[in-house]
Design a protein around this motif. Structure first.
Motif, mmCIF file in Angstrom:
data_model
loop_
_atom_site.group_PDB
_atom_site.id
_atom_site.type_symbol
_atom_site.label_atom_id
_atom_site.label_comp_id
_atom_site.label_asym_id
_atom_site.label_seq_id
_atom_site.Cartn_x
_atom_site.Cartn_y
_atom_site.Cartn_z
ATOM 1 N N LYS A 80 1.131 -1.352 -0.127
ATOM 2 C CA LYS A 80 0.251 -0.385 0.193
ATOM 3 C C LYS A 80 0.626 0.989 -0.146
ATOM 4 C CE LYS A 80 -3.612 -2.524 3.249
ATOM 5 N NZ LYS A 80 -2.134 -3.620 3.408
ATOM 6 N N TYR A 102 -1.134 0.919 6.752
ATOM 7 C CA TYR A 102 -2.505 1.339 8.538
ATOM 8 C C TYR A 102 -1.530 1.843 9.715
ATOM 9 C CZ TYR A 102 -6.229 -0.115 5.424
ATOM 10 O OH TYR A 102 -6.846 -1.069 3.761
ATOM 11 N N ARG A 103 -2.065 2.418 10.413
ATOM 12 C CA ARG A 103 -1.910 2.893 12.279
ATOM 13 C C ARG A 103 -2.054 0.797 12.593
ATOM 14 N NH1 ARG A 103 -0.998 1.767 16.255
ATOM 15 N NH2 ARG A 103 -1.482 3.225 18.083
ATOM 16 N N THR A 104 -2.694 0.527 12.505
ATOM 17 C CA THR A 104 -2.926 -0.456 13.169
ATOM 18 C C THR A 104 -1.411 -1.600 12.818
ATOM 19 O OG1 THR A 104 -4.227 -1.801 11.644
ATOM 20 C CG2 THR A 104 -5.151 -0.518 13.384
ATOM 21 N N ALA A 151 -2.598 5.578 8.111
ATOM 22 C CA ALA A 151 -4.193 4.985 7.573
ATOM 23 C C ALA A 151 -4.668 4.404 8.626
ATOM 24 C CB ALA A 151 -4.385 4.652 6.533
ATOM 25 N N CYS A 152 -6.398 4.936 8.573
ATOM 26 C CA CYS A 152 -6.994 4.595 9.320
ATOM 27 C C CYS A 152 -8.248 4.256 8.377
ATOM 28 C CB CYS A 152 -8.026 5.312 9.645
ATOM 29 S SG CYS A 152 -7.507 6.425 10.929
ATOM 30 N N GLU A 153 -8.341 2.364 8.838
ATOM 31 C CA GLU A 153 -8.440 1.347 7.845
ATOM 32 C C GLU A 153 -10.726 1.993 7.037
ATOM 33 O OE1 GLU A 153 -9.344 -2.636 9.365
ATOM 34 O OE2 GLU A 153 -7.118 -2.933 9.942
ATOM 35 N N GLU A 154 -10.856 2.742 8.131
ATOM 36 C CA GLU A 154 -12.094 3.179 7.345
ATOM 37 C C GLU A 154 -11.965 4.680 6.446
ATOM 38 O OE1 GLU A 154 -10.885 5.092 11.701
ATOM 39 O OE2 GLU A 154 -11.133 2.790 10.751
#
Length: 227
Positions: free
Chosen positions: A78, A82-84, A181-184
Motif C-alpha cells: 500500500k 495502516y495505523r494498526t 491510515a485509518c482503515e475506514e
C-alpha cells in the motif's frame, strides 16, 4: 584651528541613549525582515520535492532512519500503511524521539503518543493533548500546515532547523513526519520523530519553532521496502 567642543555628561548620556534606541530599532527591523523572509521560504510553494532517499535517510539521530525503515516495511504493497500495522517494539532506539498525532473530524490535531525526548521539549503531553495548546499561534499555524499537507498530499516530510527554548536559546533539530491510515477513513494519523541536538533539556521547554527548510516526497514515489 577648529575649536574643540566640550559636551557635558548629561548631553552625552542622552545622545548615547538615543543611539542605543536607534540601534535596537534597526536591529528589530532587521530581525523582522529576516523572519518574514524565512516565513516566505517556509511556505508550501517554497518546499522542495526530493527523491525519497533524501527525505527518508541520513538523520541525526540515526534512530529516525530506523523509524522510516519500519514505516516502509509495514506498507505491505500500500502507499500508506495502516495505523494498526505500526509496531513500536520493532523500533526501540527511536522510541524516545517518536510522537503520534491524530487529525480529528473537526480538523484539530491531538497527540496519542509522545516519547521522552518530545515531552522534555514540549512539556507534559498526555494522551489526547490538543496540539494547538502546546505552541504559539504562529508556530501552530505552521505546524498544522505541514501536518495537513502530509495527510492530504499524501507525502513524507522532512524538516531541519532550530527550536527556541523558553530562555531564548536555540537548539538544532531534525524531524520526519509520515502518514498513517485509518482503515475506514484514509490518512488520519501522523507518525513523527524529532531529534534535538545538545544541550539536553532540563527544565526549559520549547516556546517557538521558527521556519525551517522542508523536503517532501509523495508516497507514490517512495519505493516498496525491500529487506
Amino acid at each position: 584651528m577648529f575649536e574643540q567642543r566640550k559636551y557635558h555628561r548629561p548631553f552625552l548620556g542622552i545622545f548615547s541613549k538615543i543611539l542605543g534606541q536607534q540601534d535596537r530599532h534597526d536591529g528589530a527591523i532587521a530581525d523582522s525582515i529576516k523572519y518574514l523572509a524565512a516565513l516566505q521560504a517556509d511556505s508550501i510553494d517554497a518546499w522542495q520535492e526530493a527523491e525519497w532517499r533524501h527525505t527518508l535517510t541520513g538523520f541525526n539521530p540515526p534512530s529516525i532512519d530506523q523509524m522510516a525503515a519500519h514505516w516502509m516495511s509495514i506498507r505491505q504493497g500500500k502507499e500508506i500503511p495502516y495505523r494498526t500495522a505500526l509496531d513500536v517494539a520493532a523500533i526501540p532506539q527511536a522510541l524516545p524521539n517518536i510522537w503520534l498525532a491524530e487529525r480529528l473530524s473537526d480538523g484539530e490535531f491531538i497527540y496519542r503518543v509522545a516519547g521522552e525526548e518530545i515531552t522534555k521539549a514540549l512539556g507534559p503531553i498526555h494522551r489526547g493533548s490538543l496540539a494547538r495548546d502546546l505552541f504559539t499561534e504562529e508556530a501552530y499555524e505552521r505546524i498544522a500546515r505541514r501536518w495537513n499537507f502530509v495527510l492530504d498530499s499524501p507525502s513524507a516530510l522532512r524538516s531541519g532547523g532550530e527550536a527556541v527554548l523558553g530562555s531564548g536559546q536555540t537548539v538544532p533539530l531534525q524531524r520526519l513526519i509520515l502518514p498513517l491510515a485509518c482503515e475506514e477513513s484514509g490518512p488520519c494519523y501522523l507518525l513523527g520523530a524529532t531529534g534535538y541536538s545538545q544541550p539536553r533539556f532540563n527544565v526549559e521547554t520549547v516556546s517557538e519553532f521558527p521556519p525551517t527548510d522542508v523536503l517532501f516526497t509523495r508516497v507514490e514515489n517512495i519505493q516498496t521496502y525491500r529487506e
